[in-house]
Design a protein around this motif. Sequence first.
Motif, short mmCIF file in Angstrom:
data_model
loop_
_atom_site.label_atom_id
_atom_site.label_comp_id
_atom_site.label_asym_id
_atom_site.label_seq_id
_atom_site.Cartn_x
_atom_site.Cartn_y
_atom_site.Cartn_z
N SER B 36 0.84 -1.20 0.00
CA SER B 36 0.00 0.00 0.00
C SER B 36 0.87 1.25 0.00
O SER B 36 1.66 1.46 0.91
N SER B 37 0.72 2.07 -1.06
CA SER B 37 1.56 3.26 -1.16
C SER B 37 1.24 4.25 -0.04
O SER B 37 2.14 4.91 0.48
N ARG B 38 -0.01 4.32 0.35
CA ARG B 38 -0.35 5.28 1.42
C ARG B 38 0.31 4.88 2.73
O ARG B 38 0.69 5.72 3.54
N LYS B 39 0.40 3.58 2.95
CA LYS B 39 1.07 3.10 4.15
C LYS B 39 2.58 3.39 4.08
O LYS B 39 3.20 3.81 5.06
N VAL B 41 4.26 5.80 2.32
CA VAL B 41 4.68 7.20 2.47
C VAL B 41 4.24 7.79 3.81
O VAL B 41 4.65 8.89 4.16
N GLY B 105 5.38 6.89 -4.39
CA GLY B 105 4.70 6.14 -3.34
C GLY B 105 5.19 4.72 -3.14
O GLY B 105 4.66 4.00 -2.30
#
Lengths: 185, 397
Positions: B36-39, B41, B105
Amino acid sequence: MKNKNKTWREVQNMNETKYMNPYLAGFLLGLLLLATIYITGRGLGASGAFKSFIVATVQAIAPSHASNAKFYLEYLNEHPGTSPLMNWLVFEIIGVLIGAFFSGVASNRLNLKLEKGPNATRNARLIGAFLGGLLWGIGSQFGRGCTSGAALTGMAVMSTGGILTMIFIFAGAYAFAYFFRKLWL
Amino acid sequence: MGPFVPDIISANLNYIVALLIGICFGVILEQAGFSSSRKLVGLFYGYDFTVLKVFFTAGIVAMVGVMGLTHFGLLDINLVYINPTFVWSAIIGGIIMGAGFIIGGFCPGTSVCAAAIGKIDAMIFILGALVGVLIFAEGYPLFEPLYKAAYLGNPRIFETLNISQNLFAFLMVSAALIAFYIATLIESKVNKREVVFFKLNRENVLIILSGALLLIFSLWFTDRKADLLNLVSDDNFVKNYPIDEMTPDEFAFRLVCENCERMQIVDFRDKKEYDMWSLPRSIHFTIDNFFEKEPSLLLKSKGTIKVFVANKEITERKAAIIALRLGYKYIKILKGGLEEFNKEILQFEPIAKPQNIDEINLNRFRLQVKDEINRLIKENKPKAPVEKKPKRALGGC
């Protein structure tokens, strides 16, 4: 788009129980890296596989160029004999694909979707992903490895170059974070 | 002694190993949430420090593990790939990758992981990364001077900083543990949860115990070579250490005796001297060789007596102590060193007026072996099986 416009806190609350404890995951990753070094004398990596793929592609499409341009010549010099795809990291990355896929299946995370920050547009995310990848492609050549090959493995074997690269990857990301906050926050 | 590639695990089997390691790598990354890119960054905005925790836990566990394997003589670090250091390339590459991390990300490994579970952004990222490599490849003549500037070889960080390996490891583990604690506090604050400074639960106790253990290990797993060299730097200790000795006469007798049990002569003189003349069937050895996989095998042959020779007995003793401490058996030294052997055997001047039967016998024996051994030395072509440069594993990018 289940997660659209959800804050991170909400997303995390949804997923919190699903992910492995980070320290446990780190411990397992550390043991895997240690086993890799012990068995093969080298560490984990990722960007090297990308490089092998590009060299193989250029060899197939423009063989005369590949046998003239210096980058490809140096690559073939360092990896003599076999095809660029007969490479340790290529096999390892294929393994990553398989492992991550089954992990996704097991944890019910298999889903064709575009993940982005709550306030970022779809296009911004796509352009960002492409440009970010592009920078990694260039940067990992300069750094002679990426987060796995240079930073993580470099730290495990205490290589000065690897640790230097690691410091600047994280420092660089923090330095640029403010300017790209709209993509993520 | 590891690593097992290429002698125990062949090149082809190594690909299978790579595939299996990759599968484990993929599972761990995906289970940690690295798909997961949000996780990913989150680290740079303070809302999720998973990357920091996973990455640095893995780093310190592997680092201390490598020290442990080396400490117990299970891994020859000389055969392990140490990433080379090109100062400017490492710094500039790092900054470019850092920018890529925030903009894209992902990093390459995590992008593969995310693409595997269907993340479209990760697939685009991979495409971008491939184009990036191509740009570098095509622009290589332009990048090359920078790419190859300020080359320092393959130094290790504690050498560069001129501190002990243990001190660096201890500082690194401490820094990671402190960072984990602070990160957890920041995470709570940014996510508007209650900031709890310490909570006594099973998980936290386990983390603290593991951290303490890593700190202890980081000091315990000393560099064996440095330890042993330090041990033999005390001449008094070396002189009084109990080591089996062989007299020049016995040594001479065994050299010419055809039916005696075999002895292996291990020569610790300079390579130059060894090349000038050497004893029959002797091998050249250095203190460094003890810690290397291939040469150390030469000393493993069971039952054969190994006689350490050098010009001075003290040199032989030092080498023998190191060998004994490393667990090698059947080690003897030549009493008085080669200097004594030269005087008493190779350049023996018979006692002019032998007083008793012992001196007559001595005269007869030494004159006989003197000629024989001198002939053997002349015929002996020095061989140096340990000269072969061991090949480091090829790694990195």
